[in-house]
Scaffold this active site. Sequence first.
Site, PDB file in Angstrom:
ATOM      1  N   GLY B  41       0.749  -1.295  -0.022  1.00 46.81           N
ATOM      2  CA  GLY B  41       0.059  -0.065   0.061  1.00 46.81           C
ATOM      3  C   GLY B  41       0.717   1.239   0.178  1.00 46.81           C
ATOM      4  N   CYS B 250     -27.879  -9.314 -16.463  1.00 47.00           N
ATOM      5  CA  CYS B 250     -27.201  -9.095 -17.811  1.00 47.00           C
ATOM      6  C   CYS B 250     -28.240  -9.373 -18.947  1.00 47.00           C
ATOM      7  CB  CYS B 250     -25.951  -9.601 -17.810  1.00 47.00           C
ATOM      8  SG  CYS B 250     -25.099  -9.546 -19.662  1.00 47.00           S
ATOM      9  N   CYS B 253     -26.083 -12.467 -20.898  1.00 45.30           N
ATOM     10  CA  CYS B 253     -25.822 -13.784 -20.355  1.00 45.30           C
ATOM     11  C   CYS B 253     -26.608 -14.126 -19.217  1.00 45.30           C
ATOM     12  CB  CYS B 253     -24.368 -13.896 -19.964  1.00 45.30           C
ATOM     13  SG  CYS B 253     -23.780 -12.857 -18.396  1.00 45.30           S
ATOM     14  N   CYS B 275     -23.340  -7.080 -19.026  1.00 48.04           N
ATOM     15  CA  CYS B 275     -21.830  -7.097 -18.103  1.00 48.04           C
ATOM     16  C   CYS B 275     -20.570  -6.307 -18.839  1.00 48.04           C
ATOM     17  CB  CYS B 275     -21.272  -8.536 -18.340  1.00 48.04           C
ATOM     18  SG  CYS B 275     -22.153  -9.773 -17.314  1.00 48.04           S
ATOM     19  N   CYS B 281     -18.937 -12.536 -19.513  1.00 44.33           N
ATOM     20  CA  CYS B 281     -20.184 -12.406 -20.177  1.00 44.33           C
ATOM     21  C   CYS B 281     -19.947 -13.599 -21.413  1.00 44.33           C
ATOM     22  CB  CYS B 281     -20.498 -11.133 -21.031  1.00 44.33           C
ATOM     23  SG  CYS B 281     -22.251 -11.163 -21.297  1.00 44.33           S
TER      24      CYS B 281
END
Lengths: 369, 289
Positions: B41, B250, B253, B275, B281
């Site tokens: 980080g 979606c 899909c 998606c 997808c």
Amino acid sequence: MYVAVKGGERAILNSYALLDQARRGDPAVPELSLEQIRHQLRLSVDRVMCEGSIYDPELAALAIKQAAGDMVEAIFLLRAYRATLPRLGYSLPLETADMKLWRRVSATFKDLPGGQVLGPTYDYTQRLLDFSLAAAGEVAASPEAEVAADPGPVPRVVDLLNHEGLIETHEPSPGDPDPRDLTREPISFPADRATWMQNLARGDEGFLLAMGYSTQRGYANSHPFAGEIRYGTAELVLEPEELGFAISIGDIEVTECQMVNQFGGSKSQPPQFTRGYGLAFGASERKAMAMSLVDRALRADELGEAVNAPAQMQEFVLSHTDNLEASGFVQHLKLPHYVDFQSELELVRRMRAPKAAAPGVRGRNGEAA
Amino acid sequence: MNVSDLPAPVERDANFNFAYLDERTKRMIRRAILKAVSIPGYQVPFGSREMPLPYGWGTGGIQVTASIIGPSDVLKVIDQGADDTVNAVNIRRFFQRTTAVEVTTRTTDATIIQTRHRIPETPLAAGQVLVYQVPLPEPLQKLEPREVETRSMHGLAEYGLMHVKLYEDIARFGHIATTYDYPVMVDGRYLMAPSPIPKFDNPKMHMCPALQLFGAGREKRIYAVPPWTKVESLAFDDHPFEVQRWSQPCAMCGDTGSFLDEVITDDAGGRMFVCSDTDHCLARRTADE
């Protein structure tokens, strides 16, 4: 039925072809040669070399041609090329007092050793469009030189002032440490003067011009006088470790500006003139002058002046000088941001309709939110 | 879309070193990466180079990828979750041209995935590297633009400013009004910008088996989340972190759990949701067949 956006690759390849055509323009018009650009657009070449941080008129001309005259794009091309070059060595400090001068003016003394030499300048041209250039123009014959062909080294105005102790001097720091190389190590704040000079030297001329200008309009006034501007060729000297002695590797054209500024003095120092310094490749007077104003403004902290104007704020100025960084980041806004925008759409709908169901979106627990 | 849909492979350009950067520069960047991995980080300054792509367009991610990629790697490049957005195509072409490595659109086949603004829906596996393109690495920059100040805040782990900002959001709007680049705490120590991924993706960073590297070229910083590292999105006890969800699946899909892009289909308010992760997808659709 919606079909996911495809064909990005073909679109890119087609855009290359279109760009090529657009760059070339009407094929009935003769193509520009690099020699033409180098010799007839020399000030463009100088700017591209300066901000592209590489002294190579040939490559700068190529970059200008490839960029169809877009200066920032040409600078980008040169910088990207430069980034892959190995570092062979570091030159000794340029001796600008020994420059072979084509131009030298001082705004502080009417006459001085070495004289005032206007040289090739647009300054007093009256800026009337010269329609004779629209047709093939004839070049005026070279004027007869009024002074000896080579007057020898011309002393710098600041050195003349220094004889009286009226202007500050800059002794090298103890041990004369090597400056940090900004192209190898990132800048960190607070930056020392050697580092910010490198930053300003490759900084965008327009940005420095505006920053310098702002200091003249009350945002960090430093009462500047153009002590001296000189343009000419300086010898570049290198001392390779394996040789142990200095060798000249050629001459480069530079413009140097020494700005002389007022300083009230302090408890420990008598009143004295201070300096701002600018140096740029080629004939880049506007850049060198703006740089020297900004350099002086950035010294506010060191000279005990209140820091309250943008040009005095180191992080503000130095983080925003680079036109590659600025141009890239401003223009990245045209890249797709579908995902971030979708997230914001969802949020704004949620904020606007706390009770009603926003289209397509609901809160975490499934309730309309 | 899969690789066979891609146009003919881009030829390796022999004028440039493998992955464009010279080996000394790669070594410098790898050192910065090692430091970044050692201090999860923490933003490590590095000598970012001018790349042949504009700053702000992924030069940090490109430099990171260029310095870790080898001839046997398999590269996937996505932008907004998709392999075929122009910027992703351009970066993939750049690496094909300078490395000739195998490229893929399948998340599971890739050893290195360079991304802008998304984490793939398919969970990443140990051994994979996710390289993020980062525009603004400093999570505190919008609150305090001076780097001298933010550096000291990180040094002292003094993140009150960010908590106050989030609190003010709640006071004004009733909830935290940050939807992407949502700040995270890494391993309980450093506040980190996850790059402009939607906060939907934040939980995927937590205890991820893959190595996550972040490159910010213009700002000249590299940072990292090593595998199996705690990554917590900032929140309050009474305002826990939550992610976006959609009330419809979606349209292509039928997935109900992935991040959806909204697509305008006509000028009468018609829209559909699909998606954002094109590989995810497609994999779902082909599995159905």
